[in-house]
Design an enzyme around this catalytic site. Structure first.
Site, PDB file in Angstrom:
ATOM      1  N   ASN A 218      -8.048 -31.558 -36.467  1.00 24.59           N
ATOM      2  CA  ASN A 218      -9.454 -31.706 -36.087  1.00 24.59           C
ATOM      3  C   ASN A 218      -9.828 -30.599 -35.104  1.00 24.59           C
ATOM      4  O   ASN A 218      -8.990 -29.772 -34.748  1.00 24.59           O
ATOM      5  CB  ASN A 218      -9.708 -33.097 -35.492  1.00 24.59           C
ATOM      6  CG  ASN A 218      -8.815 -33.341 -34.299  1.00 24.59           C
ATOM      7  OD1 ASN A 218      -8.931 -32.678 -33.277  1.00 24.59           O
ATOM      8  ND2 ASN A 218      -7.884 -34.278 -34.441  1.00 24.59           N
ATOM      9  N   ASP A 287      -5.969 -39.667 -37.334  1.00 25.41           N
ATOM     10  CA  ASP A 287      -5.798 -41.067 -37.724  1.00 25.41           C
ATOM     11  C   ASP A 287      -4.891 -41.197 -38.950  1.00 25.41           C
ATOM     12  O   ASP A 287      -4.248 -42.209 -39.138  1.00 25.41           O
ATOM     13  CB  ASP A 287      -7.171 -41.687 -38.034  1.00 25.41           C
ATOM     14  CG  ASP A 287      -7.988 -41.846 -36.758  1.00 25.41           C
ATOM     15  OD1 ASP A 287      -7.385 -42.179 -35.721  1.00 25.41           O
ATOM     16  OD2 ASP A 287      -9.214 -41.617 -36.783  1.00 25.41           O
ATOM     17  N   LYS A 297       5.033 -24.442 -50.714  1.00 33.89           N
ATOM     18  CA  LYS A 297       3.582 -24.295 -50.628  1.00 33.89           C
ATOM     19  C   LYS A 297       2.928 -24.696 -51.958  1.00 33.89           C
ATOM     20  O   LYS A 297       3.407 -24.289 -53.021  1.00 33.89           O
ATOM     21  CB  LYS A 297       3.253 -22.838 -50.301  1.00 33.89           C
ATOM     22  CG  LYS A 297       1.803 -22.626 -50.008  1.00 33.89           C
ATOM     23  CD  LYS A 297       1.514 -21.198 -49.607  1.00 33.89           C
ATOM     24  CE  LYS A 297       0.019 -20.996 -49.577  1.00 33.89           C
ATOM     25  NZ  LYS A 297      -0.354 -19.597 -49.634  1.00 33.89           N
ATOM     26  N   PRO A 313       0.243 -44.056 -36.310  1.00 34.35           N
ATOM     27  CA  PRO A 313       0.212 -45.119 -35.289  1.00 34.35           C
ATOM     28  C   PRO A 313      -0.957 -44.877 -34.347  1.00 34.35           C
ATOM     29  O   PRO A 313      -1.291 -43.725 -34.050  1.00 34.35           O
ATOM     30  CB  PRO A 313       1.545 -44.942 -34.560  1.00 34.35           C
ATOM     31  CG  PRO A 313       1.966 -43.538 -34.843  1.00 34.35           C
ATOM     32  CD  PRO A 313       1.413 -43.193 -36.194  1.00 34.35           C
ATOM     33  N   ASP A 314      -1.597 -45.950 -33.887  1.00 30.82           N
ATOM     34  CA  ASP A 314      -2.629 -45.808 -32.862  1.00 30.82           C
ATOM     35  C   ASP A 314      -1.921 -45.959 -31.512  1.00 30.82           C
ATOM     36  O   ASP A 314      -1.530 -47.060 -31.125  1.00 30.82           O
ATOM     37  CB  ASP A 314      -3.727 -46.867 -33.047  1.00 30.82           C
ATOM     38  CG  ASP A 314      -4.910 -46.591 -32.132  1.00 30.82           C
ATOM     39  OD1 ASP A 314      -4.680 -46.300 -30.928  1.00 30.82           O
ATOM     40  OD2 ASP A 314      -6.058 -46.645 -32.601  1.00 30.82           O
ATOM     41  N   ILE A 315      -1.751 -44.840 -30.830  1.00 31.24           N
ATOM     42  CA  ILE A 315      -0.925 -44.834 -29.608  1.00 31.24           C
ATOM     43  C   ILE A 315      -1.572 -45.690 -28.521  1.00 31.24           C
ATOM     44  O   ILE A 315      -0.906 -46.497 -27.870  1.00 31.24           O
ATOM     45  CB  ILE A 315      -0.718 -43.385 -29.105  1.00 31.24           C
ATOM     46  CG1 ILE A 315      -0.201 -42.501 -30.255  1.00 31.24           C
ATOM     47  CG2 ILE A 315       0.252 -43.352 -27.928  1.00 31.24           C
ATOM     48  CD1 ILE A 315      -0.235 -41.019 -29.973  1.00 31.24           C
ATOM     49  N   PHE A 332     -10.419 -42.230 -24.905  1.00 33.47           N
ATOM     50  CA  PHE A 332     -11.618 -41.441 -25.145  1.00 33.47           C
ATOM     51  C   PHE A 332     -12.198 -41.851 -26.491  1.00 33.47           C
ATOM     52  O   PHE A 332     -11.463 -42.281 -27.375  1.00 33.47           O
ATOM     53  CB  PHE A 332     -11.281 -39.942 -25.157  1.00 33.47           C
ATOM     54  CG  PHE A 332     -11.392 -39.323 -23.789  1.00 33.47           C
ATOM     55  CD1 PHE A 332     -10.502 -39.660 -22.785  1.00 33.47           C
ATOM     56  CD2 PHE A 332     -12.412 -38.413 -23.504  1.00 33.47           C
ATOM     57  CE1 PHE A 332     -10.610 -39.109 -21.524  1.00 33.47           C
ATOM     58  CE2 PHE A 332     -12.529 -37.853 -22.239  1.00 33.47           C
ATOM     59  CZ  PHE A 332     -11.634 -38.199 -21.247  1.00 33.47           C
ATOM     60  N   LYS A 346     -14.118 -50.187 -28.826  1.00 33.92           N
ATOM     61  CA  LYS A 346     -12.758 -49.639 -28.657  1.00 33.92           C
ATOM     62  C   LYS A 346     -12.089 -50.169 -27.397  1.00 33.92           C
ATOM     63  O   LYS A 346     -10.882 -50.398 -27.372  1.00 33.92           O
ATOM     64  CB  LYS A 346     -12.808 -48.107 -28.633  1.00 33.92           C
ATOM     65  CG  LYS A 346     -13.027 -47.572 -30.020  1.00 33.92           C
ATOM     66  CD  LYS A 346     -13.116 -46.086 -30.111  1.00 33.92           C
ATOM     67  CE  LYS A 346     -13.548 -45.735 -31.538  1.00 33.92           C
ATOM     68  NZ  LYS A 346     -13.818 -44.345 -31.714  1.00 33.92           N
ATOM     69  N   LYS A 350      -8.688 -51.994 -28.319  1.00 35.17           N
ATOM     70  CA  LYS A 350      -7.442 -51.326 -27.915  1.00 35.17           C
ATOM     71  C   LYS A 350      -6.927 -51.830 -26.571  1.00 35.17           C
ATOM     72  O   LYS A 350      -5.952 -51.319 -26.056  1.00 35.17           O
ATOM     73  CB  LYS A 350      -7.668 -49.812 -27.870  1.00 35.17           C
ATOM     74  CG  LYS A 350      -8.174 -49.244 -29.189  1.00 35.17           C
ATOM     75  CD  LYS A 350      -8.034 -47.756 -29.276  1.00 35.17           C
ATOM     76  CE  LYS A 350      -8.700 -47.225 -30.534  1.00 35.17           C
ATOM     77  NZ  LYS A 350      -8.125 -45.975 -31.004  1.00 35.17           N
TER      78      LYS A 350
HETATM   79  O1  C5P Z   1     -10.204 -45.029 -32.718  1.00 39.27           O
HETATM   80  P1  C5P Z   1     -10.438 -43.692 -32.124  1.00 39.27           P
HETATM   81  O2  C5P Z   1      -9.551 -42.623 -32.697  1.00 39.27           O
HETATM   82  O3  C5P Z   1     -11.839 -43.257 -32.096  1.00 39.27           O
HETATM   83  O4  C5P Z   1     -10.031 -43.901 -30.586  1.00 39.27           O
HETATM   84  C1  C5P Z   1      -9.943 -42.832 -29.715  1.00 39.27           C
HETATM   85  C2  C5P Z   1      -8.966 -43.131 -28.628  1.00 39.27           C
HETATM   86  O5  C5P Z   1      -7.759 -43.651 -29.186  1.00 39.27           O
HETATM   87  C3  C5P Z   1      -8.547 -41.870 -27.902  1.00 39.27           C
HETATM   88  O6  C5P Z   1      -8.228 -42.190 -26.575  1.00 39.27           O
HETATM   89  C4  C5P Z   1      -7.328 -41.426 -28.676  1.00 39.27           C
HETATM   90  O7  C5P Z   1      -6.467 -40.604 -27.911  1.00 39.27           O
HETATM   91  C5  C5P Z   1      -6.711 -42.742 -29.048  1.00 39.27           C
HETATM   92  N1  C5P Z   1      -5.964 -42.705 -30.302  1.00 39.27           N
HETATM   93  C6  C5P Z   1      -4.616 -42.898 -30.311  1.00 39.27           C
HETATM   94  N2  C5P Z   1      -3.913 -42.883 -31.493  1.00 39.27           N
HETATM   95  C7  C5P Z   1      -4.546 -42.682 -32.656  1.00 39.27           C
HETATM   96  C8  C5P Z   1      -5.932 -42.494 -32.662  1.00 39.27           C
HETATM   97  C9  C5P Z   1      -6.607 -42.506 -31.482  1.00 39.27           C
HETATM   98  O8  C5P Z   1      -4.036 -43.067 -29.249  1.00 39.27           O
HETATM   99  N3  C5P Z   1      -3.859 -42.670 -33.773  1.00 39.27           N
END
Ligand code: C5P
Length: 404
Positions: A218, A287, A297, A313-315, A332, A346, A350
């Site tokens: 991104n 994501d 390639k 994974p969503d950290i 953020f 969020k 979260k």
């Molecule tokens: O759900 P979204 O990506 O919009 O949420 C943003 C927040 O979640 C940010 O703080 C980002 O660093 C964190 N995040 C994360 N792991 C992911 C996606 C987002 O920790 N896979």
């Protein structure tokens, strides 16, 4: 309502620097620093020792600072008669660079036999000393003892760097880089209100490989996360920065771990989470990642095939789930619509303590710019900050975190 209240400085604008230059060849580098100060709207007045004038002329410092250059203690001009006292009364910080072994020895004894040493004794402002000399001179027990004495006296000594020296030898003794000195000076004007805090910050994008040449990523530049790391270190925190691939200088005094993928970032963050007081997830984590990373390639003549992805994974959510010992979690949210509502969603989803929302569609708050305007969303409500530099925004985020 926009909150326009500023406390912590993010730059040297308006600061008055009294610069003592002593007789080392590194004096020529410090002439460049004067220019750096003035371009940041700081006011510089230079005092040179007799030996310094053998290396760089007073005219050079006068032209660059736009101010009279001081040197002699015994002068006729009435306005210079009390210079050894008045100079530091009209300054915010006294910086001695380069500081020779000789000057350091004289300051360690409290001598006052020239204008600079007398001005140091009379100073009630912070004194910052940047030693620069040959390695053997620097490591000599006498010099080390004298530097120790300066530290005991409360002077801030910035250690010299290692490398090639003007004398042709290699080792410790190089004048510190401008960035290090600049950072130290700003920190002197910042409250040390994050001292003792262990802070983990993530920054930048992640990259998820599709083949050896291509990846999903991104537009995150990492500027906001780096600004948070820099400002937290200035305010006394122990900072670990877990950074995706970005093109930014590592902030002085910040431990940095470079990662590429979301899973690497997660591993690093979880490793550090145990001992963290605050975790700020400013990274724009991908994501999704391609389900298969091709070993070769992908060729154009293989035709267009859809990219199958799987979820990363969503950290932040992982941290939110296992939150136990009161680590503060800050996330953020880069949004293009319904900013505040998305931030609140969020925050709850979260289990974060604070979500910092910004609008990615506005050019001055989007990707890769030096400014931002954010909304701080927490359990107590939400607050919009004004449009300002990312460093000022970072300071305001720390101010807010300290209130939570
Ligand atoms: O759900 P979204 O990506 O919009 O949420 C943003 C927040 O979640 C940010 O703080 C980002 O660093 C964190 N995040 C994360 N792991 C992911 C996606 C987002 O920790 N896979």
């Amino acid at each position: 309502m926009i909150d326009n209240h500023f406390v912590v400085p993010a730059s040297l604008t308006g600061k008055r620097i009294l610069l003592g230059v002593t007789g080392s060849i590194a004096a020529y580098k410090v002439a460049g620093w004067v220019r750096e100060f003035t371009t940041r709207s700081a006011e510089v007045t230079v005092v040179m020792t007799k030996a310094a004038k053998r290396f760089v002329s007073a005219m050079t410092f006068g032209a660059l600072s736009g101010n009279r250059v001081y040197g002699d203690m015994f002068v006729r001009e009435p306005e210079e008669l009390m210079a050894h006292i008045t100079l530091s009364r009209e300054a915010d910080v006294l910086l001695i660079a380069p500081a020779t072994a000789h000057t350091i020895a004289r300051l360690a004894c409290g001598m006052a036999d020239d204008l600079l040493s007398a001005a140091v004794l009379a100073a009630k402002i912070p004194v910052v000393v940047c030693p620069a000399m040959n390695t053997a001179m620097y490591t000599h027990p006498a010099t080390q003892h004298n530097i120790g004495r300066l530290c005991d006296l409360g002077y801030h000594v910035i250690p010299p760097e290692c490398g090639e020296l003007a004398c042709g030898e290699e080792g410790a003794g190089r004048l510190p880089e401008w960035e290090t000195v600049h950072e130290k000076l700003i920190a002197l004007f910042c409250p040390q209100d994050l001292k003792g805090k262990n802070i983990v910050i993530t920054a930048g994008p992640t990259r998820e490989a599709l083949d050896p040449a291509r990846y999903l990523s991104n537009r995150s530049s990492g500027k906001m996360g780096y600004a948070l790391a820099r400002t937290a270190a200035r305010r006394g925190a122990e900072v670990t920065l877990v950074s995706g691939p970005v093109n930014l200088a590592i902030p002085p005094g910040v431990e940095t771990m470079q990662v590429t993928t979301a899973r690497q970032m997660q591993a690093r963050v979880l490793e550090k989470a145990e001992s963290a007081d605050i975790i700020v997830k400013a990274a724009a984590v991908s994501d999704f990642r391609p389900k298969n990373c091709h070993r070769q390639k992908i060729k154009k003549n293989q035709g267009i095939s859809p990219i199958e992805v799987e979820e990363n994974p969503d950290i932040l959510a992982t941290l939110g789930k296992r939150k136990d010992k009161g680590t503060m979690l800050v996330g953020f949210a880069a949004e293009s619509s319904n900013h505040e509502a998305e931030g609140r969603r969020k925050l709850e989803q979260k289990k974060a303590d604070l979500i910092v929302v910004n609008d990615i569609l506005r050019p001055e708050t989007g990707f890769d710019v030096d400014t931002n305007q954010v909304i701080l969303v927490d359990a107590g409500g939400s607050k919009q900050l004004p449009l300002m530099s990312k460093e000022e925004t970072a300071n305001r985020i720390w101010d807010h975190i300290l209130t939570l």
